[in-house]
Design a protein around this motif. Structure first.
Motif, mmCIF file in Angstrom:
data_model
loop_
_atom_site.group_PDB
_atom_site.id
_atom_site.type_symbol
_atom_site.label_atom_id
_atom_site.label_comp_id
_atom_site.label_asym_id
_atom_site.label_seq_id
_atom_site.Cartn_x
_atom_site.Cartn_y
_atom_site.Cartn_z
ATOM 1 N N LYS A 182 -101.834 -42.358 -10.234
ATOM 2 C CA LYS A 182 -103.270 -41.979 -10.000
ATOM 3 C C LYS A 182 -103.862 -42.381 -11.674
ATOM 4 O O LYS A 182 -105.185 -42.633 -11.379
ATOM 5 C CB LYS A 182 -103.146 -40.627 -10.650
ATOM 6 C CG LYS A 182 -104.150 -39.543 -10.547
ATOM 7 C CD LYS A 182 -104.485 -37.794 -10.989
ATOM 8 C CE LYS A 182 -105.642 -37.903 -11.004
ATOM 9 N NZ LYS A 182 -105.601 -36.234 -11.562
ATOM 10 N N LEU A 224 -105.463 -45.710 -10.297
ATOM 11 C CA LEU A 224 -106.435 -45.502 -9.112
ATOM 12 C C LEU A 224 -108.000 -44.682 -9.887
ATOM 13 O O LEU A 224 -108.931 -45.463 -10.095
ATOM 14 C CB LEU A 224 -106.422 -43.627 -7.977
ATOM 15 C CG LEU A 224 -107.723 -42.934 -7.759
ATOM 16 C CD1 LEU A 224 -107.797 -44.381 -6.742
ATOM 17 C CD2 LEU A 224 -107.276 -42.108 -7.071
ATOM 18 N N SER A 242 -105.786 -36.048 -3.086
ATOM 19 C CA SER A 242 -104.569 -35.953 -2.763
ATOM 20 C C SER A 242 -103.366 -36.093 -3.925
ATOM 21 O O SER A 242 -102.788 -35.557 -3.410
ATOM 22 C CB SER A 242 -104.785 -36.843 -1.952
ATOM 23 O OG SER A 242 -105.937 -36.646 -0.618
ATOM 24 N N LEU A 274 -109.019 -39.301 -3.529
ATOM 25 C CA LEU A 274 -107.373 -39.787 -3.499
ATOM 26 C C LEU A 274 -107.331 -38.754 -4.741
ATOM 27 O O LEU A 274 -106.012 -39.127 -4.479
ATOM 28 C CB LEU A 274 -107.445 -40.855 -3.574
ATOM 29 C CG LEU A 274 -107.955 -41.698 -2.523
ATOM 30 C CD1 LEU A 274 -107.813 -43.957 -3.105
ATOM 31 C CD2 LEU A 274 -106.586 -42.150 -1.613
#
Length: 73
Positions: A14, A17, A49, A46
């Motif tokens: 994460k 990301l 998620s 994303l």
């Protein structure tokens, strides 16, 4: 692989990301303020998620040690 290890890897992914989304945003500059959500939508989805999966895995870790009252029969 235990849930704790998976959660740690998801947290790392994460963070990567987030860095990637900033790099992508830099390639789209200049972006109007109202368009930020549209430009970053795939990254936001994303990230959401990852958050849901992390939350689920963390709750599984907790429930493994103490069962919820509605699961006890």
């Amino acid at each position: 692989m235990e849930n704790n290890q998976i959660v740690d890897k998801l947290v790392t992914m994460k963070a990567e990301l987030s860095k990637l989304s900033i790099e992508y945003l830099d390639t789209k500059m200049p972006v109007e303020l109202r368009d930020f959500g549209v430009v970053l939508k795939p990254f936001i989805e994303l990230s959401d998620s990852f958050d849901k999966t992390i939350k689920k895995l963390k709750s599984d870790i907790i429930t493994e040690s103490i069962p919820k009252s509605n699961t006890i029969k």
